[in-house]
Design a protein around this motif. Structure first.
Motif, PDB file in Angstrom:
ATOM      1  N   GLY A  49       0.779  -1.229   0.000  1.00  0.00           N
ATOM      2  CA  GLY A  49       0.000   0.000   0.000  1.00  0.00           C
ATOM      3  C   GLY A  49       0.810   1.278   0.000  1.00  0.00           C
ATOM      4  N   LYS A  50       2.125   1.162  -0.016  1.00  0.00           N
ATOM      5  CA  LYS A  50       2.987   2.339   0.022  1.00  0.00           C
ATOM      6  C   LYS A  50       3.744   2.471  -1.293  1.00  0.00           C
ATOM      7  CE  LYS A  50       6.714   4.476   2.708  1.00  0.00           C
ATOM      8  NZ  LYS A  50       7.627   4.315   3.866  1.00  0.00           N
ATOM      9  N   GLY A  51       3.681   3.659  -1.889  1.00  0.00           N
ATOM     10  CA  GLY A  51       4.371   3.899  -3.139  1.00  0.00           C
ATOM     11  C   GLY A  51       5.858   4.125  -2.932  1.00  0.00           C
ATOM     12  N   MET A  52       6.673   3.612  -3.839  1.00  0.00           N
ATOM     13  CA  MET A  52       8.111   3.812  -3.759  1.00  0.00           C
ATOM     14  C   MET A  52       8.699   3.758  -5.166  1.00  0.00           C
ATOM     15  SD  MET A  52       9.280   0.051  -2.276  1.00  0.00           S
ATOM     16  CE  MET A  52      11.022   0.457  -2.378  1.00  0.00           C
ATOM     17  N   MET A  53       9.863   4.374  -5.326  1.00  0.00           N
ATOM     18  CA  MET A  53      10.543   4.376  -6.607  1.00  0.00           C
ATOM     19  C   MET A  53      11.577   3.253  -6.638  1.00  0.00           C
ATOM     20  SD  MET A  53      10.726   5.735  -9.575  1.00  0.00           S
ATOM     21  CE  MET A  53       9.826   7.281  -9.340  1.00  0.00           C
ATOM     22  N   THR A  54      11.655   2.555  -7.761  1.00  0.00           N
ATOM     23  CA  THR A  54      12.677   1.533  -7.953  1.00  0.00           C
ATOM     24  C   THR A  54      13.506   1.886  -9.186  1.00  0.00           C
ATOM     25  OG1 THR A  54      11.165   0.149  -9.242  1.00  0.00           O
ATOM     26  CG2 THR A  54      11.332  -0.298  -6.877  1.00  0.00           C
ATOM     27  N   ARG A  55      14.691   1.353  -9.213  1.00  0.00           N
ATOM     28  CA  ARG A  55      15.612   1.603 -10.327  1.00  0.00           C
ATOM     29  C   ARG A  55      16.031   0.253 -10.888  1.00  0.00           C
ATOM     30  NH1 ARG A  55      21.333   2.587  -8.740  1.00  0.00           N
ATOM     31  NH2 ARG A  55      22.529   2.654 -10.679  1.00  0.00           N
ATOM     32  N   PHE A  56      15.667  -0.018 -12.129  1.00  0.00           N
ATOM     33  CA  PHE A  56      15.985  -1.284 -12.781  1.00  0.00           C
ATOM     34  C   PHE A  56      17.223  -1.105 -13.651  1.00  0.00           C
ATOM     35  CE2 PHE A  56      11.800  -2.183 -11.423  1.00  0.00           C
ATOM     36  CZ  PHE A  56      11.530  -3.533 -11.593  1.00  0.00           C
ATOM     37  N   VAL A  57      18.208  -1.970 -13.457  1.00  0.00           N
ATOM     38  CA  VAL A  57      19.388  -1.968 -14.313  1.00  0.00           C
ATOM     39  C   VAL A  57      19.603  -3.389 -14.827  1.00  0.00           C
ATOM     40  CG1 VAL A  57      20.401  -0.129 -12.910  1.00  0.00           C
ATOM     41  CG2 VAL A  57      21.112  -2.493 -12.529  1.00  0.00           C
ATOM     42  N   GLY A  58      20.274  -3.496 -15.943  1.00  0.00           N
ATOM     43  CA  GLY A  58      20.584  -4.807 -16.497  1.00  0.00           C
ATOM     44  C   GLY A  58      21.912  -4.779 -17.218  1.00  0.00           C
ATOM     45  N   VAL A  59      22.650  -5.856 -17.097  1.00  0.00           N
ATOM     46  CA  VAL A  59      23.936  -5.989 -17.788  1.00  0.00           C
ATOM     47  C   VAL A  59      23.955  -7.343 -18.497  1.00  0.00           C
ATOM     48  CG1 VAL A  59      26.433  -6.193 -17.523  1.00  0.00           C
ATOM     49  CG2 VAL A  59      25.172  -4.505 -16.170  1.00  0.00           C
ATOM     50  N   ASP A  60      24.270  -7.310 -19.786  1.00  0.00           N
ATOM     51  CA  ASP A  60      24.349  -8.534 -20.577  1.00  0.00           C
ATOM     52  C   ASP A  60      25.743  -9.137 -20.501  1.00  0.00           C
ATOM     53  OD1 ASP A  60      21.705  -8.714 -21.839  1.00  0.00           O
ATOM     54  OD2 ASP A  60      22.260  -6.818 -22.794  1.00  0.00           O
ATOM     55  N   GLY A  61      25.788 -10.449 -20.291  1.00  0.00           N
ATOM     56  CA  GLY A  61      27.038 -11.196 -20.301  1.00  0.00           C
ATOM     57  C   GLY A  61      26.947 -12.312 -21.320  1.00  0.00           C
ATOM     58  N   PRO A  62      27.896 -13.233 -21.328  1.00  0.00           N
ATOM     59  CA  PRO A  62      27.855 -14.359 -22.264  1.00  0.00           C
ATOM     60  C   PRO A  62      26.734 -15.347 -21.909  1.00  0.00           C
ATOM     61  CG  PRO A  62      29.751 -14.547 -20.793  1.00  0.00           C
ATOM     62  CD  PRO A  62      29.143 -13.218 -20.535  1.00  0.00           C
ATOM     63  N   ARG A  63      25.659 -15.306 -22.666  1.00  0.00           N
ATOM     64  CA  ARG A  63      24.492 -16.180 -22.485  1.00  0.00           C
ATOM     65  C   ARG A  63      23.752 -15.922 -21.179  1.00  0.00           C
ATOM     66  NH1 ARG A  63      24.788 -21.852 -22.631  1.00  0.00           N
ATOM     67  NH2 ARG A  63      26.691 -21.758 -21.425  1.00  0.00           N
ATOM     68  N   TRP A  64      23.928 -14.744 -20.583  1.00  0.00           N
ATOM     69  CA  TRP A  64      23.174 -14.388 -19.391  1.00  0.00           C
ATOM     70  C   TRP A  64      22.928 -12.880 -19.337  1.00  0.00           C
ATOM     71  CZ3 TRP A  64      25.881 -10.844 -16.596  1.00  0.00           C
ATOM     72  CH2 TRP A  64      27.283 -10.927 -16.550  1.00  0.00           C
ATOM     73  N   MET A  65      21.958 -12.518 -18.532  1.00  0.00           N
ATOM     74  CA  MET A  65      21.702 -11.120 -18.224  1.00  0.00           C
ATOM     75  C   MET A  65      21.474 -11.006 -16.725  1.00  0.00           C
ATOM     76  SD  MET A  65      19.356  -8.565 -17.444  1.00  0.00           S
ATOM     77  CE  MET A  65      17.722  -9.139 -17.887  1.00  0.00           C
ATOM     78  N   LEU A  66      22.202 -10.120 -16.081  1.00  0.00           N
ATOM     79  CA  LEU A  66      22.042  -9.897 -14.645  1.00  0.00           C
ATOM     80  C   LEU A  66      21.193  -8.652 -14.447  1.00  0.00           C
ATOM     81  CD1 LEU A  66      22.819 -10.766 -11.734  1.00  0.00           C
ATOM     82  CD2 LEU A  66      24.716  -9.132 -11.888  1.00  0.00           C
ATOM     83  N   ARG A  67      20.085  -8.834 -13.750  1.00  0.00           N
ATOM     84  CA  ARG A  67      19.190  -7.702 -13.473  1.00  0.00           C
ATOM     85  C   ARG A  67      19.290  -7.302 -12.013  1.00  0.00           C
ATOM     86  NH1 ARG A  67      12.815  -8.304 -14.299  1.00  0.00           N
ATOM     87  NH2 ARG A  67      12.977  -9.335 -12.256  1.00  0.00           N
ATOM     88  N   GLY A  68      19.347  -6.011 -11.781  1.00  0.00           N
ATOM     89  CA  GLY A  68      19.348  -5.484 -10.428  1.00  0.00           C
ATOM     90  C   GLY A  68      18.182  -4.525 -10.248  1.00  0.00           C
ATOM     91  N   ILE A  69      17.457  -4.671  -9.140  1.00  0.00           N
ATOM     92  CA  ILE A  69      16.361  -3.763  -8.825  1.00  0.00           C
ATOM     93  C   ILE A  69      16.736  -3.027  -7.543  1.00  0.00           C
ATOM     94  CG2 ILE A  69      13.894  -3.526  -8.386  1.00  0.00           C
ATOM     95  CD1 ILE A  69      13.479  -6.233  -9.707  1.00  0.00           C
ATOM     96  N   PHE A  70      17.044  -1.743  -7.668  1.00  0.00           N
ATOM     97  CA  PHE A  70      17.459  -0.918  -6.541  1.00  0.00           C
ATOM     98  C   PHE A  70      16.243  -0.197  -5.969  1.00  0.00           C
ATOM     99  CE2 PHE A  70      21.099  -1.429  -9.249  1.00  0.00           C
ATOM    100  CZ  PHE A  70      22.223  -1.410  -8.430  1.00  0.00           C
ATOM    101  N   SER A  71      16.193  -0.071  -4.656  1.00  0.00           N
ATOM    102  CA  SER A  71      15.139   0.704  -4.011  1.00  0.00           C
ATOM    103  C   SER A  71      15.733   1.504  -2.861  1.00  0.00           C
ATOM    104  CB  SER A  71      14.015  -0.209  -3.509  1.00  0.00           C
ATOM    105  OG  SER A  71      14.504  -1.135  -2.548  1.00  0.00           O
ATOM    106  N   GLY A  72      14.969   2.485  -2.380  1.00  0.00           N
ATOM    107  CA  GLY A  72      15.476   3.352  -1.324  1.00  0.00           C
ATOM    108  C   GLY A  72      16.378   4.443  -1.884  1.00  0.00           C
ATOM    109  N   PRO A  73      17.244   5.021  -1.051  1.00  0.00           N
ATOM    110  CA  PRO A  73      18.146   6.077  -1.511  1.00  0.00           C
ATOM    111  C   PRO A  73      19.031   5.673  -2.686  1.00  0.00           C
ATOM    112  CG  PRO A  73      18.108   5.990   0.885  1.00  0.00           C
ATOM    113  CD  PRO A  73      17.328   4.802   0.408  1.00  0.00           C
ATOM    114  N   ALA A  74      19.250   4.372  -2.892  1.00  0.00           N
ATOM    115  CA  ALA A  74      20.089   3.905  -3.998  1.00  0.00           C
ATOM    116  C   ALA A  74      19.463   4.183  -5.362  1.00  0.00           C
ATOM    117  CB  ALA A  74      20.365   2.404  -3.863  1.00  0.00           C
TER     118      ALA A  74
END
Length: 262
Positions: A147-172
């Motif tokens: 019930g509480k709104g917040m901002m998130t930051r989605f980042v992604g980095v492609d590697g060899p046959r993979w993708m790493l996703r990071g979801i940051f929240s808070g001051p980050a």
């Protein structure tokens, strides 16, 4: 050594030759390690692949299967798993008032996955805003949690046959020390794609945390038995198919491991 990782093997050798501390890279501004200076993933910065020639030394990292996590003082780790099967679905590290959720996905051999996933996220949410950040094209995405709104930051980095996703929240999601710390943490992660046949966008399997000491003991036991690779008990194979989650919390800092389990 500094807080972040344990220094690239090549970097450590160069520092020794010049009489410098192996952890010198730890105090650099993460912006200087990113796309802005043209540095290349797997050569000058991470996230790393286990088979990168210049991969950071991750012998002392925490092994959760598809991801090797650095130890950082003050960070807590929360593991999400399926309530029914016990399969690990994601890992979230918390630092101060910020958090970073990590997931590794299988990707095509010849095509990056982040552009496609980012486009899908933006189309599904009219409030999503694409910005240029440390990791290139990132998304700022408002979400509602309990019930509480917040901002998130989605980042992604492609590697060899993979993708790493990071979801940051808070001051980050904005700036300051917590963003700098977790940005660097994300850069120091090491990904192990494995050889399992997975479709693009499948989560790469994870398992329960295995400490460096446990990993070394398993390897020594297997080598003593004449086998080539250490076996991790109950390591899953294949993609995950459940979204029922439970949480296991522990610390992820130097010193005695798992000193806090909730």
């Amino acid at each position: 050594m500094g807080l972040f990782g344990f220094g690239r093997k090549r970097k450590a050798a160069q520092d020794e030759d010049h009489g410098e501390a192996a952890g010198k890279a730890d105090v650099e501004d993460p912006e200087q390690d990113a796309r802005l200076t043209g540095q290349e993933r797997g050569v000058d910065r991470g996230p790393w692949d286990v088979n990168d020639e210049d991969v950071i030394d991750y012998d002392d990292y925490l092994d959760i299967g598809s991801i090797f996590l650095p130890f950082l003082q003050g960070v807590q780790l929360r593991i999400k798993s399926s309530r029914e099967s016990g399969e690990i679905l994601a890992a979230t590290v918390t630092f101060g008032k910020s958090s970073l959720e990590l997931e590794a996905f299988a990707a095509p051999k010849t095509l990056g996955l982040w552009d496609l996933m980012r486009s899908d996220l933006a189309k599904a949410n009219s409030q999503a805003k694409e910005v240029e950040g440390v990791f290139g094209h990132e998304l700022l995405l408002p979400v509602t949690v309990k019930g509480k709104g917040m901002m998130t930051r989605f980042v992604g980095v492609d590697g060899p046959r993979w993708m790493l996703r990071g979801i940051f929240s808070g001051p980050a999601t904005k700036g300051g020390k917590e963003k700098e710390t977790l940005d660097r943490y994300f850069m120091d992660v090491v990904v192990d794609r494995g050889e399992e046949p997975l479709a693009p966008r499948d989560r790469i399997p994870m398992h329960a945390p295995v400490s460096p000491a446990e990993r070394a003991a398993a390897k020594a036991e297997d080598e003593g038995a004449g086998e080539g690779e250490a076996k991790i008990p109950d390591k899953p194979t294949g993609p995950f198919d459940s979204d029922q989650q439970t949480e296991v919390k522990t610390t992820l800092s130097r010193g005695p491991m798992f000193s806090e389990v909730r």
